[in-house]
Write an enzyme that holds these catalytic residues in place. Structure first.
Site, mmCIF file in Angstrom:
data_model
loop_
_atom_site.group_PDB
_atom_site.id
_atom_site.type_symbol
_atom_site.label_atom_id
_atom_site.label_comp_id
_atom_site.label_asym_id
_atom_site.label_seq_id
_atom_site.Cartn_x
_atom_site.Cartn_y
_atom_site.Cartn_z
ATOM 1 N N ASP A 136 45.612 40.378 36.199
ATOM 2 C CA ASP A 136 44.180 40.523 36.449
ATOM 3 C C ASP A 136 44.013 41.726 37.393
ATOM 4 O O ASP A 136 44.390 41.654 38.569
ATOM 5 C CB ASP A 136 43.674 39.225 37.098
ATOM 6 C CG ASP A 136 42.169 39.230 37.344
ATOM 7 O OD1 ASP A 136 41.587 40.334 37.428
ATOM 8 O OD2 ASP A 136 41.600 38.135 37.463
ATOM 9 N N HIS A 137 43.463 42.791 36.860
ATOM 10 C CA HIS A 137 43.394 44.037 37.622
ATOM 11 C C HIS A 137 42.417 43.955 38.802
ATOM 12 O O HIS A 137 42.399 44.807 39.678
ATOM 13 C CB HIS A 137 43.003 45.186 36.683
ATOM 14 C CG HIS A 137 43.565 46.514 37.098
ATOM 15 N ND1 HIS A 137 44.082 46.752 38.342
ATOM 16 C CD2 HIS A 137 43.676 47.691 36.426
ATOM 17 C CE1 HIS A 137 44.489 47.998 38.440
ATOM 18 N NE2 HIS A 137 44.260 48.590 37.286
#
Ligand code: CAO
Length: 455
Positions: A427-428
């Site tokens: 999850d950036h």
């Protein structure tokens, strides 16, 4: 005299008022100990309840649609022989209600009302669902908790059913009831808001999670116009996991980092271990679990979840690893707990157990909650890389493809080495690319020299 005993609902992980979706026995049936009697479906899982002893079914005390809790009476069984387990109790002389039957659906739309707040936790006594709830609908597509474990928002099954009926992801709804509980009004307010903000219906008529995605409607095509077709309904698990995957894919900015691990030495050790433990299946996956634990310890940002507000990171001090298991009905993700405290052989035993349980549909909600990080291994099947979807609220997932012998330059010549492809999706919002590259490279180093796993 006939030895009549009661079969009751056992501990179902503290869940209350769980709908019965199947009754698998009828009066006159002979049942074996551990044979499934009924199937329950909570918002997290489908569970089969086994017979506590063998015998002949005399009377069934509940029906499909009833909602049950621990202790609810399932059936009266004439016990066979001496094999009567301790969970069996003598049948009562007086008839007692086995479970709360769902109230008939009201003719007019029910008035939203505040529901009583839980008092000292949820009651596990049968038949305690709040009154005034609508009847559960014919099983709708479900709130996606089975394969994506995490803390479920607090709402009664009836409110959840209402949310599902409207296609609302209950995880997106803020509760206004006591203690943050979600009530019917919260669901209707959410739908009004979503419509006002321009979210359009998506597939199946549901409101787009996250509001305002503004997606085109799903294409409506008469495929039969182009040739012969056959229709096959999705399984329950596919519906549940599909809803989760769609939300996670749409809401999490995914990036996948690819890495290769040289597992030549690991494989030689694994084979040796396998020869010494012939009755145990020791696959590369148990080494990957240990390597992931080591990497989570070194990079705590990966052992975390964003809280509901998206403004706070919850860092976990425990190491529970979810394992994606492919079953005939679809994908489930049981969780192996405290992997930091378990050795390779313990993990091999547990992996065998959860895979078997998953394929026999025996996983309960507790088996699928509390995961920190998931591993999806397609290594036994094939492929060179893939992009696994993060299992929210986790923030990363490791995809593993098939190890292959490849020529690797060692400075003097090409040598044959066994190379394992790793695909780390993350999850950036929580993890930067550089951190992910470090995590993946650390994993490869651990797998490349398993002595490091002892450190
Ligand atoms: N490279 C090469 N071989 C591998 C391997 C890898 N990365 N991983 C496993 N293998 C081998 C195993 O050693 C085993 O071979 P042997 O029997 O000769 O030892 C064989 O492949 C089969 O392994 P397995 O799949 O039965 O066991 P596992 O521990 O690797 O995996 C489980 C267990 C439950 C994860 C797996 O059976 C499964 O269901 N995988 C699918 C997960 C999935 O669908 N993910 C996709 C999610 S996204 O839709």
């Amino acid at each position: 005299m006939a030895d009549l005993k009661e079969a009751r609902v056992p501990d179902i992980g503290g869940h209350a008022d769980v709908p019965v979706i199947e009754v698998l026995i009828k009066p006159g049936d002979t049942v074996e100990k551990d044979q499934s009697l009924i199937t329950l479906e909570s918002d997290k899982a489908t569970m089969e309840v086994p017979a506590p002893f063998a015998g002949v079914v005399k009377e069934i005390k509940l029906k499909v649609g009833d909602e049950v809790s621990e202790g609810a009476l399932i059936a009266v069984i004439e016990a066979a022989g001496a094999d009567t387990a301790s969970s069996a109790a003598p049948a009562p002389k007086v008839e007692e209600p086995a479970a709360k039957a769902p109230a008939p659906a009201p003719a007019a739309a029910p008035q939203p009302k505040e529901e009583p707040a839980p008092q000292g936790g949820r009651s596990v006594l049968p038949g305690n669902a709040p009154e005034g709830d609508v009847a559960p609908q014919a099983r709708p597509p479900f709130d996606a908790k089975l394969v994506m474990p995490g803390d479920a928002p607090y709402a009664t099954p009836a409110v959840r059913a209402f949310a599902r009926e409207l296609g609302v992801d209950i995880h997106q709804v803020k509760g206004s009831g006591r203690g943050g509980r979600i009530v019917r009004e919260d669901i209707t307010a959410y739908v009004k808001h979503a419509l006002a903000s321009g979210a359009r219906p998506v597939q199946g008529g549901s409101v787009a999670a996250g509001g305002g995605l503004n997606l085109l409607p799903w294409p409506k095509v008469d495929f039969a116009k182009f040739g012969a077709i056959e229709e096959k309904p999705l399984s329950r698990i596919q519906k549940i996991s599909g809803a989760n995957l769609a939300r996670n894919w749409a809401m999490i900015p995914h990036v996948t980092q690819h890495e290769d691990a040289d597992i030549t030495e690991l494989e030689a050790f694994r084979k040796k271990l396998g020869d010494e433990n012939k009755d145990l299946k020791i696959t590369p996956l148990v080494f990957q679990i240990k390597a992931v634990v080591a990497a989570l310890k070194k990079f705590p940002q990966f052992n975390a979840s964003l809280d509901e507000s998206g403004e706070k990171l919850v860092l976990k001090k425990y190491f529970h690893i979810g394992i994606a298991v492919d079953t005939p009905d679809g994908l489930v993700v049981p969780v192996i707990r405290d992997c930091d405290k378990k050795g390779l052989l313990d993990l091999a035993v547990e992996l065998g157990e959860i895979s078997r349980k998953a394929r026999d549909k025996k996983l309960g909600p507790n088996d699928m909650s509390g995961g920190c990080f998931s591993i999806s291994s397609l290594g036994g099947i094939g492929g060179t890389a893939f992009t696994p979807i993060v299992n929210a609220p986790e923030v990363a997932i490791l995809g593993v493809s098939k190890a292959q012998t490849k020529p690797v330059w060692n400075g003097k010549e090409f040598a044959p080495r066994l190379i394992l492809p790793l695909s780390l999706s993350y999850d950036h919002r929580v993890i930067d690319g550089a951190l992910a590259a470090r995590f993946a490279s650390f994993l490869a180093t651990q797998l490349g020299d398993i002595r490091r796993l002892l450190l």
